[in-house]
Enzyme design. Structure first.
Site, short mmCIF file in Angstrom:
data_model
loop_
_atom_site.label_atom_id
_atom_site.label_comp_id
_atom_site.label_asym_id
_atom_site.label_seq_id
_atom_site.Cartn_x
_atom_site.Cartn_y
_atom_site.Cartn_z
N ASP A 80 0.81 -1.21 0.00
CA ASP A 80 0.00 0.00 0.00
C ASP A 80 0.85 1.27 0.00
OD1 ASP A 80 -2.13 -1.70 0.07
OD2 ASP A 80 -3.15 -0.70 1.72
N CYS A 121 0.99 -8.32 4.83
CA CYS A 121 0.57 -6.92 4.68
C CYS A 121 -0.93 -6.76 4.48
CB CYS A 121 1.39 -6.25 3.60
SG CYS A 121 3.09 -5.94 4.18
N ASP A 122 -1.33 -5.52 4.24
CA ASP A 122 -2.67 -5.02 4.53
C ASP A 122 -3.83 -5.85 4.01
OD1 ASP A 122 -0.81 -3.05 5.15
OD2 ASP A 122 -2.19 -1.44 4.74
N GLU A 443 -6.87 3.95 -0.35
CA GLU A 443 -6.38 4.37 0.95
C GLU A 443 -5.66 5.71 0.76
OE1 GLU A 443 -4.75 1.33 3.80
OE2 GLU A 443 -2.90 2.35 3.25
N SER A 469 -5.18 4.95 5.63
CA SER A 469 -4.12 4.06 6.11
C SER A 469 -4.29 3.85 7.60
CB SER A 469 -2.76 4.69 5.83
OG SER A 469 -1.75 4.11 6.63
#
Length: 555
Positions: A80, A121-122, A443, A469
């Site tokens: 991201d 990760c996200d 984001e 974020s």
């Protein structure tokens, strides 16, 4: 034991299948072992994933020690931070759906008996969890762990978000010079691993452990630690036992598990993105989870930790303080007992805690704040809800009324910020950035970090149907539903309208007469889609809004 993999290994009619398996190197005497897939999101593109080749080896060792046979297959990922602020961010949230679909496809096509889901990760971690819940075959998650903080002069600790994105605004405002900006760039990411604060990746890792889907300490152990290797080995060994005992994710992902995860999220002041992800995982697990539950639990769950970006503590501090179990221990009177993949229940794990560093994870009797880090707002501007990370909002901005400044894209809002057009008393409205309108619900860390860097965090609010974020702080309200592309009220706001924010009252109101709003609604027309071709055009047609987790409808 009857295994799923028997469909490709048993009987004379599977001679072609066994021949193909042997051509990959599988020995004949290994055909009866449980076939374990290692879904690895290794990539050279994401700092949180570059160390996964090492963890793959230790998972493999654990699988074979446990009596299974492992197969690694690849899963994509998006960073991201690198995708931020340009067209690439449109793809980030939608990859969550692709990841879930890919794990499902490989597991079903190859009749794997169990899965180790190696992630970090996200969107990758929630995508993996969605697949686990959907497949409901034995699965265990290994999150690869956070980076260490950078070190600077006079004991300063650097982290990615607060020392790069916010530094841009500080440089623009003349607070720091070019040399200081370069020092941030050089020092912010000193090792492999996910970003160091309680951002989305780390919040999801913590919640995965809380849900019971990864082993103790997995959620907080550093990416570069030997402990992470040992957790990877133990996870590989454990998945074989899960297959033999037929322990599947839906036995673990109960309503109690989700309530516990929400409470831990609230106590840590975690990322607002976790609302989207927990809703989506619960959807796959067939667990009803209304958005309102986050606020209901938030009013009775105190914030116990002051984590970066809103506070001074980083993931390495939380891990040293006792990790996820330290938070569960402090919340023990509100935590519901539930099974875990390890074997001991949540209550049994809590009972094993010997010590907690209460400077990092405070007791309930002495919280950072009496309420949790997230709040759900409603009102005529967000009839189906909006999310604010109240743990990152100053007391001064908990209630605020200002003039609307409307922008139909993140780029337009960012240009206005950098041009000095946003002033104290404004409410920046960024719309047509929701799941459909974006498409992909980008984001938007750059605008929020720039607001803080310009010193406007105590005088300007920002609202959007997009998302933020986990590193966002300040009076930033996202996930406004219905979104503008659906004709939600945010589409009807005009420059100069008054918008009133009242976080304690959970209210977000547009101060425009109902008759005027109806007149605007009758004149509103849906804009042309921003992206008309490719996968994102298809995604925009089936995705729901943020209040239901931005999941894709099968119909």
């Amino acid at each position: 034991m009857t295994k799923r993999s028997d469909a490709i290994t048993k009987g004379f009619e599977r001679t072609p299948h066994r021949a193909l398996l042997k051509s990959t190197g599988v020995p004949n005497d290994q055909m009866d072992r449980p076939f374990i897939g290692i879904a690895s999101s290794f990539t050279d593109l994401i700092p949180g994933h570059t160390g996964m080749r090492d963890l793959e080896r230790f998972i493999e060792k654990g699988v074979h020690t446990g009596g299974g046979y492992s197969f690694i297959f690849g899963i994509p990922g998006v960073c991201d931070g690198i995708a931020m602020g340009h067209k690439g961010m449109h793809y980030s949230l939608p990859t969550r759906e692709l990841i879930a679909d890919m794990v499902e496809s490989i597991a079903e096509a190859h009749r794997l008996d169990g899965l180790v889901l190696l992630t970090n990760c996200d969107k990758i971690t929630p995508g993996m969890l969605m697949a686990a819940a959907r497949l409901d075959i034995p699965c265990i998650v290994v999150t690869a762990g956070p980076s260490l903080t950078g070190t600077g002069r006079n004991g300063r600790r650097f982290s990615f978000v607060t020392d790069t994105f916010e530094a841009m605004g500080q440089y623009k405002a003349g607070v720091i010079d070019e040399k200081q900006l370069f020092e941030c760039e050089e020092s912010a990411c000193p090792t492999a691993g996910s970003c160091q604060g309680m951002f989305t990746a780390n919040t999801m890792a913590v919640l995965t452990e809380t849900l019971g889907m990864s082993l103790p300490r997995c959620g907080t152990a550093s990416a570069v630690s030997s402990l992470k290797r040992r957790i990877a080995f133990a996870s590989g060994e454990r998945i074989v036992g899960l297959v033999r005992d037929q322990i599947t994710p839906r036995q673990i992902l109960t309503r109690a598990a989700f309530e516990n995860a929400i409470r831990v999220d609230l106590a840590l002041g975690g990322s607002s993105n976790t609302v989207l992800h927990l809703l989506a995982i619960a959807h796959e697990a067939k667990i009803p989870l209304p958005l309102e539950l986050f606020d209901e639990l938030g009013k009775t769950t105190p914030q116990l930790a002051h984590m970066n970006p809103g506070g001074p503590n980083f993931m390495e501090d939380l891990d040293t303080a006792g990790g996820v179990l330290a938070v569960l221990y402090q919340l023990r009177d509100q935590i519901i007992d539930n099974p875990t993949l390890l074997g001991p229940s949540i209550a049994q794990l809590i009972a094993s805690v010997a010590e907690v560093d209460e400077d990092v994870v405070r007791p309930v009797s002495s919280p950072i704040r009496p309420e949790g880090g997230l709040a759900v707002l409603k009102g005529n501007l967000a009839p189906q809800g909006a999310i604010v990370k109240q743990s990152g909002v100053s007391e001064k901005m908990m209630t605020f009324s200002g003039r609307a400044r409307c922008y139909n894209s993140e780029e337009d809002a960012m240009a206005a910020l950098l041009a000095g057009e946003i002033v104290a008393g404004d409410v920046v409205v960024i719309r047509y950035e929701g799941p459909k309108g974006g498409p992909g619900m980008r984001e938007m860390l750059a605008p929020t970090a720039t607001l803080m860097g310009l010193g406007l965090g105590d005088s300007v609010a920002l609202i959007t149907d997009g998302r933020f974020s986990g590193g966002t702080r300040g009076p930033c309200i996202g996930h406004i539903s219905p979104e503008a592309a659906q004709g939600g009220p945010i589409a009807l706001v005009r420059d100069g309208d008054t918008i009133a924010l009242d976080i304690p009252a959970r209210s977000l109101e547009l101060k425009v007469a109902p008759a005027e709003l109806e007149q605007r609604r009758s004149a509103w027309r849906a804009p042309e889609p921003k992206i008309k071709t490719g996968w994102l055009a298809r995604y925009a047609k089936v995705v729901t809004n943020a209040s239901t987790g931005a999941v894709c409808n099968a119909d």
